[in-house]
Design a protein around this motif. Sequence first.
Motif, short mmCIF file in Angstrom:
data_model
loop_
_atom_site.label_atom_id
_atom_site.label_comp_id
_atom_site.label_asym_id
_atom_site.label_seq_id
_atom_site.Cartn_x
_atom_site.Cartn_y
_atom_site.Cartn_z
N LEU A 8 0.82 -1.21 0.00
CA LEU A 8 0.00 0.00 0.00
C LEU A 8 0.86 1.26 0.00
O LEU A 8 0.54 2.24 -0.70
N HIS A 9 1.94 1.27 0.75
CA HIS A 9 2.78 2.48 0.76
C HIS A 9 3.47 2.68 -0.58
O HIS A 9 3.68 3.83 -1.00
N ARG A 10 3.79 1.58 -1.27
CA ARG A 10 4.38 1.73 -2.60
C ARG A 10 3.33 2.23 -3.61
O ARG A 10 3.64 3.03 -4.50
N GLN A 11 2.10 1.75 -3.50
CA GLN A 11 1.04 2.23 -4.39
C GLN A 11 0.88 3.74 -4.30
O GLN A 11 0.79 4.45 -5.32
N HIS A 12 0.83 4.26 -3.07
CA HIS A 12 0.57 5.69 -2.91
C HIS A 12 1.81 6.54 -3.22
O HIS A 12 1.67 7.70 -3.66
N ALA A 13 2.99 5.98 -3.04
CA ALA A 13 4.19 6.68 -3.49
C ALA A 13 4.18 6.84 -5.00
O ALA A 13 4.51 7.90 -5.54
N GLU A 14 3.75 5.79 -5.70
CA GLU A 14 3.68 5.85 -7.16
C GLU A 14 2.60 6.83 -7.63
O GLU A 14 2.80 7.57 -8.60
N LEU A 15 1.47 6.84 -6.95
CA LEU A 15 0.41 7.82 -7.28
C LEU A 15 0.93 9.24 -7.13
O LEU A 15 0.65 10.12 -7.95
N HIS A 16 1.70 9.48 -6.08
CA HIS A 16 2.28 10.81 -5.84
C HIS A 16 3.24 11.18 -6.97
O HIS A 16 3.21 12.31 -7.48
N ARG A 17 4.07 10.23 -7.39
CA ARG A 17 5.03 10.50 -8.47
C ARG A 17 4.30 10.82 -9.77
O ARG A 17 4.65 11.76 -10.48
N ARG A 18 3.30 9.99 -10.08
CA ARG A 18 2.59 10.17 -11.35
C ARG A 18 1.82 11.49 -11.41
O ARG A 18 1.68 12.08 -12.48
N SER A 19 1.33 11.94 -10.27
CA SER A 19 0.56 13.17 -10.25
C SER A 19 1.43 14.42 -10.14
O SER A 19 0.93 15.54 -10.20
N GLY A 20 2.75 14.22 -9.97
CA GLY A 20 3.65 15.36 -9.84
C GLY A 20 3.47 16.10 -8.53
O GLY A 20 3.67 17.33 -8.47
N GLY A 21 3.14 15.39 -7.48
CA GLY A 21 2.91 16.02 -6.18
C GLY A 21 4.18 16.62 -5.60
O GLY A 21 5.31 16.20 -5.93
N ARG A 22 4.02 17.59 -4.74
CA ARG A 22 5.17 18.23 -4.09
C ARG A 22 5.73 17.33 -3.00
O ARG A 22 5.03 16.52 -2.41
N GLY A 23 7.02 17.51 -2.71
CA GLY A 23 7.65 16.78 -1.63
C GLY A 23 8.06 15.37 -2.01
O GLY A 23 8.06 14.98 -3.18
N SER A 24 8.41 14.60 -0.99
CA SER A 24 8.92 13.23 -1.17
C SER A 24 7.78 12.25 -1.46
O SER A 24 6.84 12.14 -0.65
N SER A 25 7.87 11.54 -2.56
CA SER A 25 6.87 10.53 -2.88
C SER A 25 6.90 9.39 -1.87
O SER A 25 5.85 8.84 -1.49
N GLU A 26 8.10 9.01 -1.42
CA GLU A 26 8.21 7.92 -0.45
C GLU A 26 7.57 8.29 0.88
O GLU A 26 6.85 7.49 1.49
N LEU A 27 7.82 9.52 1.33
CA LEU A 27 7.21 9.96 2.59
C LEU A 27 5.70 10.05 2.44
O LEU A 27 4.95 9.66 3.36
N PHE A 28 5.23 10.53 1.30
CA PHE A 28 3.79 10.61 1.06
C PHE A 28 3.17 9.22 1.12
O PHE A 28 2.16 9.00 1.79
N GLY A 29 3.77 8.26 0.41
CA GLY A 29 3.24 6.90 0.39
C GLY A 29 3.20 6.28 1.77
O GLY A 29 2.21 5.66 2.16
#
Length: 368
Positions: free
Chosen positions: A120-141
């Motif tokens: 699940l944390h990898r899924q949301h890190a990838e969603l963050h990357r694909r959407s161009g979100g600010r900050g760390s994708s890994e921390l977001f996930g």
Amino acid sequence: MTATCSPPANPIDADGLRDRVDAALGNFLDEQEERFDDLISDPQSRSQWRAATQSLRGFLAGGKRIRPAFCYWGWRGAGGGADDEGVIGAAAALELLHSFALVHDDIIDASDTRRGAPSLHRQHAELHRRSGGRGSSELFGTSIALLLGDLCLAWFHDMLATSGLPAERIREARPLVAHSLTELVLGQYLDVAEQACSRHSVSRSYTVIHYKTAKYTIERPLHLGGVLAGASPALLGSYTAYAMPLGEAFQLRDDVLGAFGDPAVTGKPVADDLRTRKATVLLATARERASAAQEAEIDRLFTGADLDDAQTTRLQDLVVETGALAECERLIDRRVDAAAAALGAMPVGDDVRAVLASLIRATTDRAR
């Protein structure tokens, strides 16, 4: 619904249990989504929330439903009726508790996959990357997964409380639930602590199994079902005599699969436990039984960088050569025999006994 005396090939399907549990979970999640839709007015926030809960639905869909099965048959063994949908809600709630544990476990272990899909944390890190979100994708996930895991724990309590069972039975189960959660956290803590040790111990690894698997996976679900049906202390004691050796055998089988299982079946990378040097009874036994030369080789493999395919294969060979794999298989057999003997003395009906016997095979003679 009519009780089954001859359970199907998969005992988790006995009494239509899997479908009933899945339906109860689906209905509960539908209610929660509607409830939160009413609380979130901003369209973008609502869309983000729905995406998060949909990922949780997908995560929940992949479970084996082992814990609900033991809860339900603990209920049946204590005289609970097959037609009572309240116990289905209570049993299904255990899948939410299990999801809480798995989501947090995957973060702790930095696991990339779960049940053949990204964790699940990898899924949301990838969603963050694909959407161009600010900050760390890994921390977001990691942050989103932690929150969803916490949500599963809250929903477990909510689903149990609103299962439809009598309020006094729910109250009687509360001390058991609280104690079970403490045991689960203790087992997870001991697992993390053992992983940090420079030298793994067979006895300490067994203590981890005792709390993290045997009690959590089999004994406490059986107890929960029993308490909800008004089981006597003697019956709960017979559940323990059956559950503890079976829970140990279940985890030992998991250790073997984590080192030698087919990744196409287990849903985990090949020899994942070996690549991550997980503190399993299997690996601790290999170290304990190793010759001086074998021990030195295991030490080199444990202290190096990430294992490549050749090094992983060599570590598999060492587990076999030291006799650790054969010893774990012997330990599984002995614990299966102990569980079967305890089941023979358990004061339950033949229909319950037949399913609990099938669950011994289903939890220990498996490929995933």
